[in-house]
Every structure is written in structure tokens, then in C-alpha cells.
Design a protein around this motif. Structure first.
Motif, mmCIF file in Angstrom:
data_model
loop_
_atom_site.group_PDB
_atom_site.id
_atom_site.type_symbol
_atom_site.label_atom_id
_atom_site.label_comp_id
_atom_site.label_asym_id
_atom_site.label_seq_id
_atom_site.Cartn_x
_atom_site.Cartn_y
_atom_site.Cartn_z
ATOM 1 N N ASP A 192 0.847 -1.273 0.072
ATOM 2 C CA ASP A 192 0.200 -0.074 -0.046
ATOM 3 C C ASP A 192 0.827 1.263 0.051
ATOM 4 O OD1 ASP A 192 1.141 -0.130 2.412
ATOM 5 O OD2 ASP A 192 -0.894 -0.491 3.476
ATOM 6 N N GLY A 193 2.153 1.333 0.159
ATOM 7 C CA GLY A 193 2.919 2.159 -0.069
ATOM 8 C C GLY A 193 3.194 2.888 1.247
ATOM 9 N N GLN A 194 2.779 2.344 2.420
ATOM 10 C CA GLN A 194 3.054 2.947 3.783
ATOM 11 C C GLN A 194 4.455 2.767 4.138
ATOM 12 O OE1 GLN A 194 -0.960 1.495 5.904
ATOM 13 N NE2 GLN A 194 -0.698 3.662 6.342
ATOM 14 N N HIS A 195 5.142 1.630 3.759
ATOM 15 C CA HIS A 195 6.672 1.641 4.078
ATOM 16 C C HIS A 195 7.468 2.336 3.244
ATOM 17 C CE1 HIS A 195 4.869 -2.352 5.657
ATOM 18 N NE2 HIS A 195 4.691 -1.636 6.425
ATOM 19 N N PRO A 196 8.219 3.125 3.777
ATOM 20 C CA PRO A 196 9.195 4.125 3.100
ATOM 21 C C PRO A 196 10.308 3.290 2.473
ATOM 22 C CG PRO A 196 9.617 4.527 5.333
ATOM 23 C CD PRO A 196 8.297 3.646 5.402
ATOM 24 N N ALA A 197 10.482 3.583 1.294
ATOM 25 C CA ALA A 197 11.560 2.740 0.514
ATOM 26 C C ALA A 197 13.052 3.016 0.875
ATOM 27 C CB ALA A 197 11.283 2.733 -1.159
ATOM 28 N N GLU A 198 13.155 4.296 1.421
ATOM 29 C CA GLU A 198 14.499 4.764 2.035
ATOM 30 C C GLU A 198 14.697 4.005 3.177
ATOM 31 O OE1 GLU A 198 11.522 7.371 2.008
ATOM 32 O OE2 GLU A 198 11.407 7.046 0.213
ATOM 33 N N GLY A 199 13.747 3.277 3.689
ATOM 34 C CA GLY A 199 14.077 2.645 5.027
ATOM 35 C C GLY A 199 14.844 1.035 4.702
ATOM 36 N N ILE A 200 14.821 0.882 3.631
ATOM 37 C CA ILE A 200 15.315 -0.611 3.116
ATOM 38 C C ILE A 200 16.871 -0.698 3.590
ATOM 39 C CG2 ILE A 200 15.902 -2.031 1.257
ATOM 40 C CD1 ILE A 200 13.737 -0.673 -0.409
ATOM 41 N N PHE A 201 17.772 0.247 3.174
ATOM 42 C CA PHE A 201 19.019 0.051 3.502
ATOM 43 C C PHE A 201 19.431 0.472 4.797
ATOM 44 C CE2 PHE A 201 19.061 0.152 -1.265
ATOM 45 C CZ PHE A 201 20.264 -1.154 -1.610
ATOM 46 N N PRO A 202 18.893 1.220 5.506
ATOM 47 C CA PRO A 202 19.137 1.145 7.056
ATOM 48 C C PRO A 202 18.735 -0.323 7.755
ATOM 49 C CG PRO A 202 17.857 3.213 6.336
ATOM 50 C CD PRO A 202 18.047 2.075 5.270
ATOM 51 N N LEU A 203 17.588 -0.938 7.186
ATOM 52 C CA LEU A 203 17.475 -2.140 7.765
ATOM 53 C C LEU A 203 18.469 -3.257 7.546
ATOM 54 C CD1 LEU A 203 13.497 -2.798 6.892
ATOM 55 C CD2 LEU A 203 14.458 -2.144 9.061
ATOM 56 N N ILE A 204 18.864 -3.190 6.321
ATOM 57 C CA ILE A 204 19.947 -4.055 5.812
ATOM 58 C C ILE A 204 21.497 -3.649 6.622
ATOM 59 C CG2 ILE A 204 21.523 -4.810 4.065
ATOM 60 C CD1 ILE A 204 18.549 -5.842 3.907
ATOM 61 N N GLU A 205 21.610 -2.449 6.681
ATOM 62 C CA GLU A 205 22.904 -2.040 7.628
ATOM 63 C C GLU A 205 22.865 -2.643 9.006
ATOM 64 O OE1 GLU A 205 25.725 -0.924 6.561
ATOM 65 O OE2 GLU A 205 24.745 -0.982 4.508
ATOM 66 N N LYS A 206 21.685 -2.574 9.545
ATOM 67 C CA LYS A 206 21.112 -3.119 10.994
ATOM 68 C C LYS A 206 21.660 -4.444 10.808
ATOM 69 C CE LYS A 206 20.295 -1.605 15.250
ATOM 70 N NZ LYS A 206 21.015 -0.652 15.824
ATOM 71 N N LEU A 207 20.971 -5.449 9.892
ATOM 72 C CA LEU A 207 21.381 -6.860 10.042
ATOM 73 C C LEU A 207 22.816 -6.892 9.899
ATOM 74 C CD1 LEU A 207 18.951 -8.166 7.297
ATOM 75 C CD2 LEU A 207 18.855 -8.695 9.883
ATOM 76 N N LYS A 208 23.718 -6.278 9.186
ATOM 77 C CA LYS A 208 25.108 -6.518 9.083
ATOM 78 C C LYS A 208 26.027 -6.246 10.553
ATOM 79 C CE LYS A 208 25.760 -5.594 4.134
ATOM 80 N NZ LYS A 208 26.706 -4.944 3.057
ATOM 81 N N GLU A 209 25.159 -5.534 11.495
ATOM 82 C CA GLU A 209 25.849 -5.557 12.818
ATOM 83 C C GLU A 209 25.750 -6.818 13.468
ATOM 84 O OE1 GLU A 209 23.984 -2.440 14.936
ATOM 85 O OE2 GLU A 209 24.311 -0.874 13.335
ATOM 86 N N GLY A 210 25.018 -7.830 12.765
ATOM 87 C CA GLY A 210 25.006 -9.116 13.589
ATOM 88 C C GLY A 210 23.747 -9.543 13.843
ATOM 89 N N TYR A 211 22.802 -8.990 13.708
ATOM 90 C CA TYR A 211 21.220 -9.331 14.029
ATOM 91 C C TYR A 211 20.567 -10.362 12.876
ATOM 92 C CZ TYR A 211 21.463 -5.614 17.446
ATOM 93 O OH TYR A 211 21.835 -4.844 18.505
ATOM 94 N N ASP A 212 19.719 -11.254 13.296
ATOM 95 C CA ASP A 212 19.057 -12.249 12.426
ATOM 96 C C ASP A 212 17.836 -11.396 11.611
ATOM 97 O OD1 ASP A 212 20.923 -14.422 12.964
ATOM 98 O OD2 ASP A 212 19.814 -14.685 14.656
ATOM 99 N N MET A 213 17.210 -10.651 12.555
ATOM 100 C CA MET A 213 16.008 -9.939 12.022
ATOM 101 C C MET A 213 15.917 -8.630 12.602
ATOM 102 S SD MET A 213 13.197 -12.745 12.639
ATOM 103 C CE MET A 213 13.200 -12.753 14.399
ATOM 104 N N VAL A 214 15.513 -7.537 11.742
ATOM 105 C CA VAL A 214 15.252 -6.443 12.113
ATOM 106 C C VAL A 214 14.077 -5.735 11.733
ATOM 107 C CG1 VAL A 214 16.252 -3.898 11.673
ATOM 108 C CG2 VAL A 214 18.012 -5.722 11.963
ATOM 109 N N TYR A 215 13.117 -5.144 12.648
ATOM 110 C CA TYR A 215 11.825 -4.709 12.202
ATOM 111 C C TYR A 215 11.973 -3.072 12.447
ATOM 112 C CZ TYR A 215 10.010 -9.299 12.936
ATOM 113 O OH TYR A 215 9.809 -10.635 12.851
#
Length: 310
Positions: free
Chosen positions: A96-119
């Protein structure tokens, strides 16, 4: 080059999904270390959603389209996409477009810190009051019944590692509740705060009945705590009834002229009967779910796949 796979369940999104996909692709402009794969799952939508998906797949070979045979629900639609995932990271988004696409790579960068899931954590959700209340009830339930960490906020915009996605594919319940299963895999979870946007068009396909069904999946699928609560409550009622009976007997002995009360008798019967019906209903819910599993009911049925060869 690392591939990020996107899973997007689609229902009544013929006027929104094209813009959602366009915004995702635009985030990869200039990203030489990343590539994308987008899996669009049409969850039995009655409009032209799959027609739009078909056109998107024709124009971009990195987009896979799945058409389910009927409406199975968002949880099943997400599960249907997992066998087609190729990426080292999997991002789940809404249509529905409510999720900002600009937030994709911040989620990925957080995963790279060692997390299994990032919300994604949306402090101010653009939802109705009823839906926000439902989210609050669901948050409390997940903390009590399945052990979700209190400091973690869950949303449908999230990213997971390939390890978590592979493990999630083993989940075969016909009434899937992904969060409950994920809590059995890992508690290595984090949040990234971001803004929640207004819907591009239309209104949410999650009706009250669908939300209630999802809530019941979580309530009865991954914990016996509800049964224990009712067992304790039933024991307390029995003890209270026994003590109250002793008190009435003593009062009757001390004062033989006390008349038996019709109102108190009926109130007690209604109360005890209601408790028993609730306990039987909950027990029936558990038995019914076991029955569905034993009958090997499907999580989903895929009618058509587009671009799977890619």
C-alpha cells in the motif's frame, strides 16, 4: 554483488503496487554492491492486481509473480514466496506504499551488525484507532505467550537473513503465524525507527475478521499458556465455590430462617457456565488446529508463476 529479495503480498493493490515496486528499484540506483529480486504474491485478489503484476514481470526479469488460487491471507502469501528467494537478505513490505523505500538499506545495515531480524518501528502509525488498538493487544499477547522481547516492536516492514528465511521454510502449519515460529528460531532482533506514510490509495484489506483470525493464530498456535490460565482460573473458581458453600452452610445453621436466593443461584450458574464454555471453546481451538495439521491442509496453493526461470 549481494542480492536483496523483497516479498510483497498483494491484495486489491492494482493502483498501488506499481509505485511501490518503482520506489524499491529507485533505491538501487548507484548501489554497485547490491542487486534486487522482487517477489509479488497475488493473494486471490478480486481486482486486476495480478494483471498489473504480470506487466511488471514482463518489463523486469528480476520480478517474480505468484498467483495464489484463492485468498489465503498475508501470512500464507509470505510463506508462498520463500521457495523462490535467492537473496542473502529478505525484506518484507506491504503493497500500500505506507512503508518508506528509503528505509530498506537502514534495515540491511542493521542486519550487518550481526542481527538475524530487524523490524521497522513506526512511532506514529497512520492507522485507524481500531487497528492501533488491535496492534497493542497483539503486542501484549506476543510478549506474554511467545516471549517476544518487550523492547522490540514488530511491524510488517522488516528484514531477515537468509538463515532465518531458510528455517522459516520448514514451518508447515495450515494457519501460519510467522512471528511465533521465528521466536523459536532466534531472539537476536533489533529495531530501526522510521516514519510511517499514508496509503497511496484505497483502504486496508485487513478487515476486523481477518485481524481476529490472525490474532487467534498467534493465541493458540505456539503456547499452552491460555490452557494453563484457564486451568488456574477454574481451580480458583472451584475453591471459591467450596468456601462459599461452607459459609452458606454455617449461615443456615446459625440462622435457619435465611431463604435460598434465586438471584444468587442464577448468577452463579451463568458465571460457571460461561467459564466452562470459554474453556471448551479454547480446547476446541487447539483440537481443531491439530485436526487441520493431521489432514495436511495446505498453507497456500500457487496457480501460476511468472519469471521463475530467472
Amino acid at each position: 554483488m549481494e542480492i536483496i529479495s523483497f516479498i510483497i503480498p498483494c491484495y486489491r493493490s492494482e493502483f498501488t503496487i506499481e509505485q511501490v515496486v518503482s520506489e524499491i528499484i529507485s533505491q538501487f540506483s548507484g548501489k554497485q554492491d547490491f542487486d534486487y529480486q522482487i517477489i509479488l504474491v497475488c493473494d486471490g485478489s478480486p481486482d486486476n492486481t495480478f494483471g498489473v503484476i504480470r506487466a511488471l514481470c514482463k518489463n523486469d526479469g528480476k520480478i517474480i509473480g505468484l498467483n495464489l488460487s484463492r485468498n489465503f491471507g498475508g501470512g500464507s502469501a509470505r510463506m508462498a514466496a520463500l521457495p523462490y528467494v535467492k537473496g542473502a537478505y529478505v525484506v518484507y513490505m506491504d503493497d500500500d506504499g505506507q512503508h518508506p523505500a528509503e528505509g530498506i538499506f537502514p534495515l540491511i545495515e542493521k542486519l550487518k551488525e550481526g542481527y538475524d531480524m530487524v523490524y521497522a518501528h513506526f512511532k506514529h502509525k497512520k492507522h485507524t484507532l481500531l487497528k492501533r488498538f488491535g496492534s497493542y493487544v497483539n503486542r501484549v499477547m506476543t510478549e506474554i505467550l511467545i516471549g517476544k522481547p518487550r523492547h522490540i516492536f514488530i511491524s510488517s516492514f522488516n528484514a531477515k537473513t537468509a538463515f532465518v528465511s531458510r528455517e522459516l521454510q520448514r514451518y508447515s502449519s495450515p494457519s501460519p503465524y510467522g512471528l511465533g515460529y521465528l521466536m523459536q528460531i532466534t531472539r537476536n532482533i533489533a529495531n530501526v525507527e522510521m516514519e510511517h506514510r499514508t496509503r497511496i490509495a484505497g483502504k486496508s484489506g485487513y478487515t476486523f475478521i481477518k485481524s481476529l483470525r490472525l490474532w487467534m493464530n498467534g493465541f493458540a498456535s505456539f503456547s499452552v499458556v491460555p490452557l494453563r490460565i484457564f486451568s488456574i482460573f477454574g481451580s480458583f473458581c472451584s475453591l471459591f465455590g467450596f468456601i462459599f458453600g461452607i459459609v452458606l452452610i454455617i449461615q443456615k445453621i446459625l440462622n435457619p430462617h435465611i431463604a435460598a436466593g434465586y438471584t444468587s443461584t442464577m448468577a452463579s450458574l451463568f458465571f460457571i457456565g460461561g467459564v466452562l464454555m470459554m474453556m471448551l471453546g479454547l480446547l476446541g481451538e487447539y483440537v481443531g488446529r491439530m485436526f487441520m495439521v493431521l489432514n495436511n491442509l495446505p498453507q497456500y496453493v500457487v496457480r501460476e508463476v511468472i519469471n521463475n526461470e530467472n
